[in-house]
Every structure is written in C-alpha cells, then in structure tokens.
Scaffold this motif. Structure first.
Motif: not given
Length: 583
Positions: A190, A194, A270-271, A274-275, A331
């Motif tokens: 994962r 990423d 956004k990545s 998401r993490q 966020d």
C-alpha cells in the motif's frame, strides 16, 4: 567608514556585537523594509519569526539565500547578482508592455520603474524580489489592476484540467510497475503504491508544458522518460517521514507556485488526506505572476470545483485555538500567506506563521521556495520537503530536517497538561474547596519577566496563607520549557472554560505593592501603577471571564473593572508579554 568584522557565515550575523555592523545590518533591513521595529504592522516580530526559524536572541535573518545576502551586504555587484536583477527587470518590462493598454501610462510606469531600478542597480543593496515587489505595486496602482494574470491563470487551469481528464493522464498516473508486487506485507505494498502516486503527481505538478502549451500532446518516449525520472533520496525520505510504522496523522503546510500546477498540487493533497493527513494550503494574498492567489477560486470555476469542501480562513491573525479547531473539523484548510511576493517569512501573516508552527512538515514547490528554504544556512522549526523542475527539465528534490534544538509541543501534550490541571480543580471542589484562578502580569514589561514571576509567586503564597479552603491556580507554577505565549494561552483557555472556577481574581496595583512589601523592597518606578489591565494576556482572559460569568453567574470576578482592560489589542504573537496599545 570603519572596517566591519569579517563574517564567514550568515549564521554569524548578530546585533549587539559591533556597533558598525549593527548600523550596516539595520541599514540593510530598513532598506529592504523587513525590520520589525521600523514597521511593526507589516513585519514579523522576533517571536513570530521563531515560529518558523530557529533563531538565537538578536540573531539576524534575511529572506534570501546565503550567496545573495553576502553579496548584498558587501554591496558587490557580482555577475550572478547582475543576472538576477536583469532577469527580474525583463520580467517586469514584459508585464508592463503586455498589460498596460494606455500608451501614456505605459511610458510613465516604465520610466518610473527604470528610475527606481537604476538607483538600486548602482548600489545593490535591495533583495531583487523585494525590489520587484515594490515595482509591481507601482504598476498595479498606476494601471488600476488587481491581477493582470487572472485570465491567464484560468486558462492554465483549464488546460491542466483537460490533461487530467485525458487518456494520457490515466496512463501516466495508473501505469502499474511490476516491482511493487515483490512486497512481503500488504502495508508495504500500500505504501509503495502511495509513494509512486505521490512521485508521479509531484512530477506532473512541475511539468509546466502541460498548461503553458495550448495543445499539449507529448510523444510516448517523453511520457516514458517522465515516468522513469529518478528523484534523489525521494523514496527514502518520504518513507522515513510518512511510511509504514510512522504515526498516522501529520499536519502538512503546502506551498504551491503556479496556476495549472495547482490542480496537480490539489491531487497531491487529496492523496495525502486519503493517507490520513491534514493539509493547510497557503496561497498568495495578491498578484504575483503565475502564483495562485487566495481569491482565485471566486473567479475560476475549475479551481472552485477542485477546492470544494475546503475551509477558507480569511482572517490574517487567526488564533491558535481557531486554527486547531479548523484542522480538527476539516481535512483541508486554505489560507493566504499574507504577501504578494516570493516567500518572505519576514512579511508573512500571523495566520501563516501559526500554520507553520502547528504543522509537522512543509511541502515547498518551485525554485523560489527552494532557494529561500534550502539555499540558506538557517535551520527551520519544521521539516521541509522542497522540489522544483529547472529550465532544462531536471527535477530537484531536497529534504531539510528541522533544527535539532527545536521540540514541537503537540496539541496532545497541551491538552494533557490542561486536563491534569482540571483534574486538580475537580478534586479540590470535591473536597469542599473554592477554586480561584489568579490572572497577573507575567511579561508585559519587557525585561521584567523574572521579576513578574517572582511577584506572582510571592503574592499567591501570601493568599494561600490567608485564605482557608481555597485552591489557588498560579499560572507561573505550570510553565514548562518549550511552551511559548501561544501555547500557554491555548492551554489556559481550556482550563478557564471548564466551568470549574469559583473566583477569578485579576492582579491589582495593591497586589503588586504588597508583593514588593513581602520581598522587602520598594516598588520600582517601572512597576508603579501597574495592574492586570496592562497585560493583553489578561485582557484576553477578562473577555473569557465575562463570557464564563454569563454561563455561570455564581462565578465572582475580582480586580480592576472590565472596561479598563479593553484598550489593548490581541496578545503579542508568540510572546509572554503584550502588544502595544493602539493609537
């Protein structure tokens, strides 16, 4: 002029060691309009600067690279410096010619800027970016424009969006290398995916041909070349900071540098979200060429759509409490850095300085940010990742670890300390005691902080000897190294809004006089007539006390009348003492 002491490093520049060097440094700082005392409304205080830069008392910091500062302080026009000035001049001339419709105004503005430029060019003492900021202000005011690049930036974002929606983008971002399948744990796989996604998005965000070329259609070998680009230490650094086994949530301050690229920056953000991370996106306050501006989303539907759901903080002096609340609830928080120029920590807003301080990591994109943060010997208070693509297309990535002298006091630690004090208050009330909070001057008189703490301790000891069944909270007994004024005010507000205070006492003139009597001293002139109303920290606390009294009418407020407090501004940023009275 007397000879100045030899300086081998910018880290050796301090005030108070040589009067002639002091004069020379002050001349440099005032000529560049970055000296706080000369312009306290526009320039960051030493305390605010220490939110971002690890500085000793009286140490000098200038917002430029080492080589630039050394050249400017020597008033030496090297070829490198000459090229820098001329590059900025050509950029300005192009702007004036392209965006000034009236021929008369165009000639006037060009002539005026030329006079300003030639004066500096004969005696190079002004940082080129500071000079350009002044000349841009002249141009904007004389042509009555807010942002001449507004349409250009919208077009850049439109082109970038077109690429994002194309099969080319899907291929670029989604190509799956077989190497990722050799992992031993799913968590590692994962993270590898990423990491690969971040690397590719960083690459796209610096590839300005995407938005500067109207019909961007790269050949296959060019795309493959971009996919294969190697970033020195990228994988190792990112894994160390954000990989498996690292704490799940980081607060990240992201500094972009161009329209068009901002769409890919938002994809990076956004990545990161998401993490599991929180991100603060810092944009410019006003026009600075292609840089995204805080207000761009109002006139650009593409940018507005990409930032939908983000929280925009318009206040340039947001408090620590307000900023942390925004980050807890959102966020992505968007702020302005408060400037219309290349990153200049001496001129950034209070909100930006606090965002830097509350972050764990800084992402800084673009050559300008790279030079300001990496090409200086100064250490900063937070880890910095800086990256950019040069004119030859080469990608540059650098990691600068925060100063080893700096320890970030986390919100969790502050909350734990506040909760411990509240626990003691509940225990006292359970034992039938009254809870008294004592608000007093701690550092409102510069240079008298130790005396103020001694006064506070002596008087609270005196109160404890006279008041039976009373649990008295003395703020001076809860100070810890590493906590600055912002941290303490945040901690105490949590305690003060607990509903557990029975009596809130504010320091009076009589209290101070009694303290000196207990110490066997006369009241010095500098302390004569002082009370809690002299402190902006206490002023803030009086506001809280009145709000709490409305919720808990039985709470008593003792001390100077409230109206005597509200003549002062917000407490000084990062200080233990107050800001000055508005005049």
């Amino acid at each position: 002029m007397p000879n100045l002491p030899k300086i081998s490093s910018v880290l050796e520049l301090y005030y108070g060691r040589d009067p002639y060097l002091d004069a020379w440094l002050l001349h440099f700082m005032t000529e560049n309009n970055i000296e706080h005392l000369a312009n306290p409304r526009e320039n960051a205080s030493p305390e605010q600067m220490r939110f971002m830069v690890d500085l000793d008392e009286n140490q000098v910091f200038a917002p430029c690279s080492d080589w630039m500062l050394k050249n400017l302080l020597m008033s030496k026009m090297t070829e490198e410096l000459r090229l820098e000035y001329r590059s900025k001049w050509r950029q300005l001339v192009t702007l004036i010619k392209d965006f000034t419709g009236d021929e008369y105004i165009k000639k006037k503005v060009l002539a005026l800027c030329r006079h300003k430029f030639q004066k500096v060019f004969k005696s190079p003492f002004v940082i080129p970016s500071r000079l350009i900021k002044r000349l841009l202000t002249i141009f904007l005011s004389q042509t009555a424009q807010q942002d001449p690049f507004e349409a250009r930036k919208r077009e850049f974002n439109k082109r970038a969006k077109r690429v994002v929606e194309s099969p080319l983008f899907f291929r670029f971002l989604s190509a799956c290398p077989s190497s990722t399948m050799g992992c031993q744990r799913i968590q590692d796989l994962r993270w590898e995916l990423d990491l690969l996604e971040l690397k590719r998005l960083f690459c796209l965000s610096t590839w300005d041909a995407i938005w500067k070329n109207e019909h961007f259609a790269p050949e296959t070998n060019l795309v493959n070349g971009e996919l294969a680009k190697i970033w020195d230490e990228f994988d190792q650094v990112m894994t160390k900071l954000m990989g498996p086994g690292i704490k799940t949530e980081l607060k990240i301050l992201y500094l972009p540098n161009s329209a068009g690229g901002i769409l890919f920056d938002i994809m990076v953000i956004k990545s990161l979200i998401r993490q599991g991370h929180k991100v603060i996106l810092a944009l410019k306050e006003g026009f600075y060429y292609d840089y995204p501006v805080f207000w761009d989303y109002e006139n650009d539907p593409i940018l507005a759509e990409e930032l939908k759901g983000a929280t925009f903080l318009e206040n340039h002096q947001v408090s620590k409490r307000e900023l942390l609340k925004a980050l807890r609830e959102n966020d992505l928080v968007v702020i302005s850095d408060g400037t219309r120029e290349r990153l200049n920590l001496c001129r950034t807003s209070v909100t930006f300085a606090r965002a830097w301080k509350e972050s764990d990591l800084i992402f800084a994109k673009g050559e300008g940010n790279f030079r300001r943060l990496i090409m200086t010997s100064h250490k900063f208070t937070r880890d910095i990742l800086a990256f950019y693509r040069d004119k030859q297309g080469q990608l540059h990535f650098a990691f600068k670890e925060k100063s080893p002298r700096v320890r970030k006091v986390t919100e969790k630690e502050i909350l734990a300390k506040a909760e411990e004090i509240k626990r003691q208050m509940r225990e006292a009330k359970a034992n039938g005691q009254k809870v008294m909070f004592y608000s007093a001057i701690v550092g409102s008189i510069p240079g008298q902080t130790k005396v103020a703490i001694n006064i506070l301790n002596r008087f609270v000891d005196y109160l404890r000897s006279r008041l039976d069944g009373t649990f008295i909270i003395n703020p001076a007994e809860h100070f810890e190294p590493g906590l600055d004024g912002d941290d303490l005010m945040y901690m105490w507000e949590i305690v003060q809004r607990s509903g557990l205070i029975d009596v809130w006492r504010f320091q009076t003139v009589a209290d101070i006089e009694k303290s000196f009597e207990l110490m066997g001293q006369k009241v010095p002139p500098i302390w004569a007539g002082k009370d809690a109303t002299f402190s902006t920290g206490c002023t803030k606390e009086m506001q809280i006390a009145l709000e709490e009294q409305r919720k808990y009418p039985e709470m008593q407020i003792i001390g100077p009348s409230p109206e005597k407090f509200f003549r002062r501004r917000e407490y000084g940023v990062g200080k233990f003492f107050d800001a000055s009275i508005e005049r």
